[in-house]
Design a protein around this motif. Structure first.
Motif, PDB file in Angstrom:
ATOM      1  N   LYS A 125      -1.544   9.763 -12.997  1.00 10.07           N
ATOM      2  CA  LYS A 125      -0.204   9.181 -13.119  1.00 10.07           C
ATOM      3  C   LYS A 125       0.034   8.132 -12.017  1.00 10.07           C
ATOM      4  CE  LYS A 125       3.965  11.459 -14.805  1.00 10.07           C
ATOM      5  NZ  LYS A 125       4.817  12.652 -14.697  1.00 10.07           N
ATOM      6  N   VAL A 126      -0.310   8.529 -10.788  1.00 10.20           N
ATOM      7  CA  VAL A 126      -0.095   7.656  -9.628  1.00 10.20           C
ATOM      8  C   VAL A 126      -1.051   6.462  -9.650  1.00 10.20           C
ATOM      9  CG1 VAL A 126      -0.398   7.557  -7.111  1.00 10.20           C
ATOM     10  CG2 VAL A 126       0.981   9.379  -8.135  1.00 10.20           C
ATOM     11  N   CYS A 127      -2.334   6.727  -9.895  1.00  6.02           N
ATOM     12  CA  CYS A 127      -3.329   5.643  -9.856  1.00  6.02           C
ATOM     13  C   CYS A 127      -3.104   4.633 -10.987  1.00  6.02           C
ATOM     14  CB  CYS A 127      -4.745   6.209  -9.922  1.00  6.02           C
ATOM     15  SG  CYS A 127      -5.149   7.240  -8.497  1.00  6.02           S
ATOM     16  N   LYS A 128      -2.677   5.132 -12.131  1.00  4.88           N
ATOM     17  CA  LYS A 128      -2.427   4.259 -13.284  1.00  4.88           C
ATOM     18  C   LYS A 128      -1.279   3.285 -12.986  1.00  4.88           C
ATOM     19  CE  LYS A 128      -1.724   4.671 -18.320  1.00  4.88           C
ATOM     20  NZ  LYS A 128      -0.405   4.032 -18.465  1.00  4.88           N
ATOM     21  N   LEU A 129      -0.172   3.825 -12.451  1.00  2.71           N
ATOM     22  CA  LEU A 129       0.964   2.945 -12.127  1.00  2.71           C
ATOM     23  C   LEU A 129       0.591   1.977 -10.999  1.00  2.71           C
ATOM     24  CD1 LEU A 129       3.985   2.284 -12.747  1.00  2.71           C
ATOM     25  CD2 LEU A 129       4.569   3.763 -10.814  1.00  2.71           C
ATOM     26  N   ALA A 130      -0.165   2.479 -10.027  1.00  2.00           N
ATOM     27  CA  ALA A 130      -0.585   1.620  -8.910  1.00  2.00           C
ATOM     28  C   ALA A 130      -1.404   0.437  -9.423  1.00  2.00           C
ATOM     29  CB  ALA A 130      -1.390   2.430  -7.902  1.00  2.00           C
ATOM     30  N   LYS A 131      -2.298   0.717 -10.374  1.00  2.00           N
ATOM     31  CA  LYS A 131      -3.110  -0.367 -10.943  1.00  2.00           C
ATOM     32  C   LYS A 131      -2.231  -1.368 -11.690  1.00  2.00           C
ATOM     33  CE  LYS A 131      -7.184  -1.333 -13.781  1.00  2.00           C
ATOM     34  NZ  LYS A 131      -7.854  -2.260 -12.863  1.00  2.00           N
ATOM     35  N   GLU A 132      -1.271  -0.841 -12.473  1.00  2.00           N
ATOM     36  CA  GLU A 132      -0.354  -1.733 -13.210  1.00  2.00           C
ATOM     37  C   GLU A 132       0.429  -2.638 -12.265  1.00  2.00           C
ATOM     38  OE1 GLU A 132       2.217   0.664 -15.672  1.00  2.00           O
ATOM     39  OE2 GLU A 132       0.479   1.524 -16.739  1.00  2.00           O
ATOM     40  N   LYS A 133       0.856  -2.068 -11.137  1.00  2.00           N
ATOM     41  CA  LYS A 133       1.702  -2.819 -10.192  1.00  2.00           C
ATOM     42  C   LYS A 133       0.895  -3.521  -9.104  1.00  2.00           C
ATOM     43  CE  LYS A 133       5.643  -1.253 -11.961  1.00  2.00           C
ATOM     44  NZ  LYS A 133       6.483  -2.147 -12.771  1.00  2.00           N
ATOM     45  N   ASP A 134      -0.438  -3.355  -9.139  1.00  2.00           N
ATOM     46  CA  ASP A 134      -1.323  -3.943  -8.133  1.00  2.00           C
ATOM     47  C   ASP A 134      -0.952  -3.497  -6.709  1.00  2.00           C
ATOM     48  OD1 ASP A 134      -3.527  -5.371  -7.349  1.00  2.00           O
ATOM     49  OD2 ASP A 134      -2.470  -7.280  -7.155  1.00  2.00           O
ATOM     50  N   VAL A 135      -0.748  -2.193  -6.559  1.00  2.00           N
ATOM     51  CA  VAL A 135      -0.450  -1.594  -5.261  1.00  2.00           C
ATOM     52  C   VAL A 135      -1.630  -0.692  -4.905  1.00  2.00           C
ATOM     53  CG1 VAL A 135       1.051   0.074  -4.082  1.00  2.00           C
ATOM     54  CG2 VAL A 135       2.060  -1.663  -5.571  1.00  2.00           C
ATOM     55  N   GLU A 136      -2.111  -0.795  -3.673  1.00  2.00           N
ATOM     56  CA  GLU A 136      -3.262   0.031  -3.290  1.00  2.00           C
ATOM     57  C   GLU A 136      -2.823   1.441  -2.885  1.00  2.00           C
ATOM     58  OE1 GLU A 136      -5.083  -2.698  -0.517  1.00  2.00           O
ATOM     59  OE2 GLU A 136      -5.186  -4.101  -2.191  1.00  2.00           O
ATOM     60  N   VAL A 137      -3.651   2.438  -3.222  1.00  2.00           N
ATOM     61  CA  VAL A 137      -3.321   3.842  -2.953  1.00  2.00           C
ATOM     62  C   VAL A 137      -4.332   4.431  -1.982  1.00  2.00           C
ATOM     63  CG1 VAL A 137      -3.015   6.143  -3.961  1.00  2.00           C
ATOM     64  CG2 VAL A 137      -2.466   4.123  -5.311  1.00  2.00           C
ATOM     65  N   LEU A 138      -3.860   4.824  -0.807  1.00  2.00           N
ATOM     66  CA  LEU A 138      -4.728   5.495   0.156  1.00  2.00           C
ATOM     67  C   LEU A 138      -4.550   7.001   0.001  1.00  2.00           C
ATOM     68  CD1 LEU A 138      -3.859   3.489   3.428  1.00  2.00           C
ATOM     69  CD2 LEU A 138      -5.562   2.907   1.709  1.00  2.00           C
ATOM     70  N   ILE A 139      -5.662   7.721  -0.178  1.00  2.00           N
ATOM     71  CA  ILE A 139      -5.585   9.182  -0.299  1.00  2.00           C
ATOM     72  C   ILE A 139      -6.181   9.786   0.967  1.00  2.00           C
ATOM     73  CG2 ILE A 139      -6.258  11.186  -1.685  1.00  2.00           C
ATOM     74  CD1 ILE A 139      -6.420   9.078  -4.080  1.00  2.00           C
ATOM     75  N   ASP A 140      -5.332  10.474   1.711  1.00  2.00           N
ATOM     76  CA  ASP A 140      -5.729  10.975   3.030  1.00  2.00           C
ATOM     77  C   ASP A 140      -6.834  12.018   2.966  1.00  2.00           C
ATOM     78  OD1 ASP A 140      -4.141   9.417   4.653  1.00  2.00           O
ATOM     79  OD2 ASP A 140      -2.454  10.806   4.679  1.00  2.00           O
TER      80      ASP A 140
ATOM     81  N   ILE B  51       0.836  -1.212   0.000  1.00  2.00           N
ATOM     82  CA  ILE B  51       0.000   0.000   0.000  1.00  2.00           C
ATOM     83  C   ILE B  51       0.867   1.257   0.000  1.00  2.00           C
ATOM     84  CG2 ILE B  51      -1.801   1.242   1.324  1.00  2.00           C
ATOM     85  CD1 ILE B  51      -2.386  -1.502   2.736  1.00  2.00           C
ATOM     86  N   VAL B  52       0.425   2.313  -0.722  1.00  2.00           N
ATOM     87  CA  VAL B  52       1.076   3.631  -0.620  1.00  2.00           C
ATOM     88  C   VAL B  52       0.030   4.669  -0.195  1.00  2.00           C
ATOM     89  CG1 VAL B  52       2.841   3.234  -2.364  1.00  2.00           C
ATOM     90  CG2 VAL B  52       0.675   4.259  -3.046  1.00  2.00           C
ATOM     91  N   VAL B  53       0.514   5.856   0.167  1.00  2.00           N
ATOM     92  CA  VAL B  53      -0.407   6.894   0.639  1.00  2.00           C
ATOM     93  C   VAL B  53       0.074   8.269   0.196  1.00  2.00           C
ATOM     94  CG1 VAL B  53       0.812   7.069   2.865  1.00  2.00           C
ATOM     95  CG2 VAL B  53      -1.556   7.826   2.702  1.00  2.00           C
ATOM     96  N   PHE B  54      -0.874   9.170  -0.068  1.00  2.00           N
ATOM     97  CA  PHE B  54      -0.498  10.579  -0.235  1.00  2.00           C
ATOM     98  C   PHE B  54      -1.667  11.469   0.194  1.00  2.00           C
ATOM     99  CE2 PHE B  54      -2.395   9.700  -4.457  1.00  2.00           C
ATOM    100  CZ  PHE B  54      -3.168  10.836  -4.678  1.00  2.00           C
ATOM    101  N   LYS B  55      -1.349  12.750   0.440  1.00  2.00           N
ATOM    102  CA  LYS B  55      -2.378  13.729   0.802  1.00  2.00           C
ATOM    103  C   LYS B  55      -2.782  14.501  -0.439  1.00  2.00           C
ATOM    104  CE  LYS B  55      -1.856  16.355   4.471  1.00  2.00           C
ATOM    105  NZ  LYS B  55      -1.545  16.916   5.796  1.00  2.00           N
ATOM    106  N   PRO B  56      -4.044  14.876  -0.584  1.00  2.00           N
ATOM    107  CA  PRO B  56      -4.448  15.682  -1.742  1.00  2.00           C
ATOM    108  C   PRO B  56      -3.567  16.919  -1.948  1.00  2.00           C
ATOM    109  CG  PRO B  56      -6.387  14.934  -0.564  1.00  2.00           C
ATOM    110  CD  PRO B  56      -5.203  14.502   0.264  1.00  2.00           C
ATOM    111  N   THR B  57      -3.223  17.598  -0.842  1.00  2.00           N
ATOM    112  CA  THR B  57      -2.446  18.837  -0.975  1.00  2.00           C
ATOM    113  C   THR B  57      -0.963  18.586  -1.242  1.00  2.00           C
ATOM    114  OG1 THR B  57      -2.340  18.952   1.436  1.00  2.00           O
ATOM    115  CG2 THR B  57      -4.002  20.321   0.341  1.00  2.00           C
ATOM    116  N   ALA B  58      -0.570  17.304  -1.348  1.00  2.00           N
ATOM    117  CA  ALA B  58       0.805  17.017  -1.804  1.00  2.00           C
ATOM    118  C   ALA B  58       0.884  17.212  -3.316  1.00  2.00           C
ATOM    119  CB  ALA B  58       1.196  15.588  -1.442  1.00  2.00           C
ATOM    120  N   PHE B  59      -0.300  17.179  -3.990  1.00  2.00           N
ATOM    121  CA  PHE B  59      -0.328  17.242  -5.457  1.00  2.00           C
ATOM    122  C   PHE B  59      -0.903  18.549  -6.011  1.00  2.00           C
ATOM    123  CE2 PHE B  59      -0.500  12.347  -6.386  1.00  2.00           C
ATOM    124  CZ  PHE B  59       0.716  12.214  -5.733  1.00  2.00           C
ATOM    125  N   GLY B  60      -1.336  19.445  -5.116  1.00  2.00           N
ATOM    126  CA  GLY B  60      -1.908  20.709  -5.594  1.00  2.00           C
ATOM    127  C   GLY B  60      -2.203  21.647  -4.440  1.00  2.00           C
TER     128      GLY B  60
END
Length: 390
Positions: A167-182, A127-136
Motif C-alpha cells: 500500500k505504502v510503496c505503491k502510493l510512494a511510486k505514484e507520487k515519486d516519493v522515496e521510502v526509507l525502511i529502517d 522522502i518518508v520513513v517507517f520501521k518494519p515493526t510499525a506495520f507488524g
C-alpha cells in the motif's frame, strides 16, 4: 581533496538558531554529556510520565522542541520551511514505538500514506520513513527470520503486513516519493530484508523508490550488500540503501552473550567505521545501480563521500546520493553540506510527547555512548556563542 575545515563553519551551521535557541542547545548537550545525569533524567522522566505528572510542558520546551518537529505533521511545517530556506530537506519520522495491535498497525499505515500525500505537495519533503515493526508484530518477523512455520492465523497476519508494505510503496511510486525502511534488531532483520527486497523488485524498476537500511556495525553487511547487488542485476531492479552505523549495539551484544552465539556486531569501533566506509565506497562506485541515503554524524565518512563523488564525477545534486542527519544534531554537517550544494535531509521525529519519549531517551543515551559526539557539539556551540559575543 575536499577542504577538511568545511564543518568548522559555525556561522553557517547555526544560522537558523536564535541566541536563546543556541543557549538552550548548549545547555542540553552539557546535560547529555554527563552519563549519570542522563541515567537519572531518564528514570525521573519515565516515572513522571507513568505517574501522569504534569511535566509535558517542561519536556516540550526543552528536549522535545530541540530534537522533534512537533506533535503532528502540521506542527512541523514551520520547521520544514525554515530548514528548506537553507537548502535542507526534511524526512518526517513518526517516532511512536512499541505498538502491538492490528488497529495500531493500520493507523501507522494511514499516517505514512498521509505523509506521502503531504510530501507530494511540498518540494521540501522528498522522502518518508517507517520501521518494519510499525506495520507488524516483532514476533512475526522474528519467527520468519528463524525459519519457523507460521500457524494459519499468523500466516494471515503476515499477509496483512505484506499488504501494508504494498500500500505504502505503491502510493510512494505514484507520487515519486522515496521510502526509507529502517533497520531493527538482527534477530528479526532477515525477514524484513527479504520483504523489502520483494518491494524493490516490484517498485524499483526504473529508479530507487524503496530503500532498505544497512546497519554497518554488523560485520556481515557488506557481503549482504554485494549479494543483493548481484540479485538486482540479474533480476533487473534498482537498489535503494540507507547506510547507518546502527542503534542497538548494547542490546545485540547482550543477547548474543546470553544465548551463546557469535555477536553480529563488529568487535571494535574502528571495524564498524571500516564496514561503513567500505559499504559507502562500494555503493558510490556502483551508483548507476544503487541509490544511497548516507545517514551519518561522522565527519570523516562525509568527507570520504565528498572525495569519492569528486573522484567519480558524481554531481552534487545527483538524486542517487543523499546525506542525512537527525534534527537537533550535527547541524555543522547538514548546513555546511547544503551550502556546498549537496542533497541533505534532516530526519524530523514527531508525535505526541508521551509517545515520542522512548525515542528521545534512546537519542540521549546514544549521545553519551558515542565518544566525542557530544563534546564536538559543545565545542561548536561554544565557538558560535563566542562569535556572537553571547
Amino acid at each position: 581533496m575536499i577542504d577538511r575545515t568545511l564543518f568548522d563553519n559555525t556561522g553557517t551551521a547555526f544560522s537558523l538558531k536564535s541566541d536563546s535557541e543556541l543557549e538552550r542547545a548548549y545547555f542540553l548537550f552539557k546535560m547529555i554529556s554527563s552519563q549519570p545525569l542522563v541515567r537519572i533524567g531518564t528514570a525521573a522522566t519515565n516515572f513522571a510520565l507513568k505517574a501522569n505528572l504534569p511535566i509535558e510542558g517542561l519536556i516540550r520546551s526543552t528536549v522535545f522542541d530541540h530534537f522533534c518537529g512537533g506533535v503532528n505533521e502540521e506542527d512541523c511545517l514551520p520547521v520544514i520551511d525554515n530548514l528548506f530556506s537553507k537548502g535542507v530537506s526534511s524526512v518526517l519520522d513518526y517516532s511512536v514505538e512499541g505498538k502491538e495491535t492490528e488497529q495500531q498497525f493500520d493507523d501507522a499505515v494511514e499516517k505514512i500514506l498521509k505523509i506521502i500525500r503531504f510530501c507530494d505537495e511540498k518540494e521540501a519533503m522528498p522522502i518518508v520513513v517507517f520501521k518494519p515493526t510499525a506495520f507488524g508484530r516483532f514476533y512475526l518477523y522474528e519467527k520468519k527470520t528463524e525459519g519457523l512455520d507460521f500457524t494459519n492465523e499468523e500466516q494471515d497476519e503476515w499477509n496483512r503486513v505484506v499488504e501494508r508494505y504494498h500500500k505504502v510503496c505503491k502510493l510512494a511510486k505514484e507520487k515519486d516519493v522515496e521510502v526509507l525502511i529502517d533497520g531493527e534488531e538482527s534477530w528479526m532483520q532477515d525477514a524484513a530484508d527479504d520483504l523489502v527486497e520483494d518491494m524493490m523488485r516490484i517498485y524499483n524498476k526504473e529508479k530507487a523508490i524503496v530503500y532498505n537500511t544497512l546497519q554497518c556495525y554488523r560485520w556481515d553487511r557488506v557481503d549482504y550488500l554485494k549479494a543483493l547487488h548481484d540479485r538486482a542485476q540479474k533480476d533487473n531492479f534498482k537498489i535503494g540503501m540507507k547506510i547507518v552505523r546502527g542503534a542497538y549495539m548494547e542490546k545485540e551484544r547482550e543477547r548474543a552473550e546470553e544465548n551463546g552465539y557469535q555477536s553480529p556486531i563488529c568487535e571494535t569501533k574502528v571495524l564498524s567505521d571500516e564496514s561503513f566506509n567500505n559499504a559507502l565506497s562500494y555503493i558510490l562506485k556502483n551508483s548507476k545501480d544503487i541509490s544511497v541515503f548516507i545517514g551519518t554524524h561522522n565527519e570523516d565518512s562525509c568527507y570520504l563521500a565528498m572525495d569519492l563523488m569528486n573522484e567519480l564525477s558524481i554531481n552534487k545534486k545527483d538524486n542517487n546520493v543523499w546525506f542525512g542527519q537527525l534534527y537537533g544534531m550535527s547541524d555543522h554537517i547538514s548546513f555546511n553540506l547544503a551550502e556546498q550544494g549537496y542533497n541533505v535531509a534532516k530526519y524530523i521525529p514527531f508525535g505526541p510527547v508521551k509517545d515520542v519519549m522512548p525515542y528521545l531517551i534512546r537519542r540521549a543515551e546514544e549521545n553519551t555512548s558515542v565518544a566525542g559526539q557530544t563534546s564536538r557539539e559543545l565545542t561548536l556551540l561554544k565557538t558560535e556563542k563566542k562569535r556572537r559575543k553571547l
